[in-house]
Design a protein around this motif. Sequence first.
Motif, PDB file in Angstrom:
ATOM      1  N   TYR A  66       2.462   0.707  -2.496  1.00  0.00           N
ATOM      2  CA  TYR A  66       3.368   0.747  -2.455  1.00  0.00           C
ATOM      3  C   TYR A  66       3.464   2.058  -3.295  1.00  0.00           C
ATOM      4  N   ALA A  67       4.361   2.719  -2.529  1.00  0.00           N
ATOM      5  CA  ALA A  67       5.045   4.249  -3.545  1.00  0.00           C
ATOM      6  C   ALA A  67       6.723   3.882  -3.091  1.00  0.00           C
ATOM      7  N   VAL A  80       4.328  12.315  -1.813  1.00  0.00           N
ATOM      8  CA  VAL A  80       4.268  10.082  -2.555  1.00  0.00           C
ATOM      9  C   VAL A  80       2.929   9.742  -0.917  1.00  0.00           C
ATOM     10  N   GLN A  83      -0.137  10.341  -2.777  1.00  0.00           N
ATOM     11  CA  GLN A  83      -0.573   9.877  -3.651  1.00  0.00           C
ATOM     12  C   GLN A  83      -0.988   7.945  -3.529  1.00  0.00           C
ATOM     13  N   SER A  87      -4.756   5.486  -4.313  1.00  0.00           N
ATOM     14  CA  SER A  87      -5.375   4.088  -4.448  1.00  0.00           C
ATOM     15  C   SER A  87      -6.351   2.799  -3.911  1.00  0.00           C
TER      16      SER A  87
END
Lengths: 464, 438
Positions: A66-67, A80, A83, A87
Amino acid sequence: MSLIDKKLASEVIDMALSSGGDFAEIFVENSLYERIYLAEKQVKDVASRLVCGVGIRVFCEDFQTYAYTNVMTRENLLKVACQVSKSIKSEKQIQSMDFRNLEFENLSPVQVNPFDVSKKHKIDFLQNISGRAYTHSQLIEKVSTLLNSKQREILVANSEGTWAEDTRVYSTLMLDAQARRDGICEQAMSIHHASQGFEILDKLPYGLYDFVEGTVDRAVAKTYAKNCPNGVMPVILANGFGGVIFHEACGHSLEARVIANNASEFCNKMGEQVASPLVTAYDDSLIAGANGTLNFDDEGTPTQRRLLIENGILKNYLLDKFYGRKLGLESNGAGRREDYTYVPVSRMSNTFIAGGKSKVEDIIASTEYGLYAKRLSGGSVNTVTGEFNFAVAEGYVVRNGKICEQVKGARLIGKGIDVLKKIDMVGNDFEISAGSCGACSGHIPVTVGQPTIRVSEMTVGGNK
Amino acid sequence: MNADDFIEKLHKEAVCLGVKEFQISYSYYENYGLSLVDGKLEKVENNQEQMIKFMVRHNGKLGQFVYEGDLKLELIPMIVKTAQENVSLISDEDDSFFYAGGEYVKDLKPYQPLWDKLQEIDKIDFLKQVEKLVYDKSSLVNKVISTHYGEVKNEVILRNSLGLNVSKKLSRASASVHISVKNDDEIKSAVEMVDFSDMQHFNLQYLVDKVVDTAINKLKGREFQSGKYKVVLKNKAVKSLLSVIASLFFAQSVIDKKTKFGDKIGQKIASDKVSIIENPFMEGGYATCAFDGEGYPTSYKLVVEKGVLQTLLYDLKTANKFEKVSTGNFDFLGNFYLEKGSLSFDGLLREMGEGILIEELSGFNVGIDKVSGDFSLVGNGKKVEAGTIAYSLSPFTVSGNLYQLLMDISNVANDLDFYYSSCGAPSVIVNELVLANS
């Protein structure tokens, strides 16, 4: 107009899935807040707040990433999302589907948007009730009032094609009165939350007089209250906000996150007796206008009414997408979050013990000695051990089947299943009452509820 | 648009719109987190947000608008006008002020994790190892519920029309583990953490021993007779009470009528064993900072000295009202602690002799009446007999009054601990509290 256009949402979701994953979601929010606070008839604070942000989430089997950001340019959202994708380490599995608008009937239509009402008008109202409170008793030395308004525009879009948009409006009205008599100073507070607009002022559960003058009376009465006795005794919990007991003793422990992580005493208890046979309990997100009601949850899943316990038998957990997946179960629309800065998890909405058959007067009359908890303040729970507690804001000793002297400072502790099994009378005067609940996905509006119930024994802590 | 440019444009627009006195606070926040469950990575978070708070001062009143989101120029007129509208509605009889800036203590060393060392370790592997070692340590371990690693970075800039221009940066890192232990049918849980400010925090066994010992310590709790008891409050329990007691010292609480200390400066408000200090300059402190929330210089102060109240905590508004000087406590409390005594913790137990050791307190969300000072909380602890720990107790309620408690502290140990926060305390003996148990 949507908070984000579908093309960009699709691009963001695809970017988030660019390294793999089997689900992705974008949560967009644009929220207005307003706070007006008066104390001692002076306007102390008028504050406005605007919050805009996005949360991007990806699942890959039993892992999630999560971001969030509140820089909502296309460039930053894709950055974002990229990014987030880093993961995940798996072969790309899916691409986003075409979005379908989620259709729903609005369960909480707002009659008067609070942001269409001038601040001056709101201040005049608060001044009016503040003045009434001071006038009602000469023992009142301080009155403060608060009106909070919130308008949240949200959008949930995901790789399954969900496109769910809604505007959620909430209002909170609070009055706090402090009384002083012969050097003794006590406080009473009334607070009403609702998923309503400015019409909240006309829809207080017991009317404005109880909200204002009733609070003053309670503050004054508390100056006469004795210290609560302590020990193990029967406890009668009044209807409405008395439902905090179920919220703490059971509700949190049924949230999928703690079940999936084996951090609840209700793990592996599906189909077992976990409460008295008199107890049937629900979590119902569909009650029109109730504080915990949602048209869809914060993952875009349509909400529902969930039977949690039936005649004491555990029937259901509260399920969100991620932790439901860990349990091998589909979400039942319980995913919630305070705002975009939180990852949603399953939480309560409107949670209550259903009405029973006993008359309230019989519950009192059949109690030889105990505590009548007329109003509760709130509590907390350790879901792992089941140990919970809550504070009593207004309590009375029951003696020989009659409500006697008022007492103060009572704290009740117990263990979830143990206490639920000791509910030996359930009244026929069901009510719900609004509140706020704080946990790992933030503070959310909820409702608790029940009829008057009796627990045959609980540990009562007091200052006597 | 970057923050400096936005603040500059906001400043100019405010002047253009005729706003004479205003203040801009900018905050940028980043956090990163990992969670492991059953030895596997369950969640990774990577977040950022920024916030602008614009305040206008007019006729001694303050109005504000807070915005969290993109720094877009087109929002500036709305921000300024809304703050102006809000200030026009305030009727607070007490005047508020902005601060123009002044002399600040330099070269402060607030808490910082050992970043160089942190960069060398694989955080996921660290957490996996912690989980394994927890299971290895005791057969009573039922489950490692989760492990977590987190980092936070925050930057704050404060500027105003009087010339104030201050900023600060802070950073934090922590690892925590949540476990349950089981003995027959009894289950207890514990959460412990480290903040990587010390080399021993990188020793896995340090965190493992802490969490397992804490959890096992709670097992086999017995019931006891409810009543009044002499107690030792462990430093962790005192610290949690002190965090609440702190609010009683703020001058704003006097205005709010939520403290009895308003007219007690120079008077005894606690036992002579009690000295309470606020130190915003403490090396390694979580609340070490040269200025408060309105940019006023912070100061070291003896709030209570040997039971006598020395000062309340003031900001510019309350200082003006009470004809004092600000103590640098607007929206800020520096490292706040009860001064340690000379007795060891074991010595404290011996001095008490018979009583209850309260190791932890909880239920603070609704357990304190700030008007009367009455509290009713939930405690965990041990029975003490002949000055030594005899056995564990099952959870109990703890009732008392904050003001009376301060008076009833009869001795203070030397085990001052902040428990990774800005509030610290040593263990103390309290003459009497009311405890209830089944």
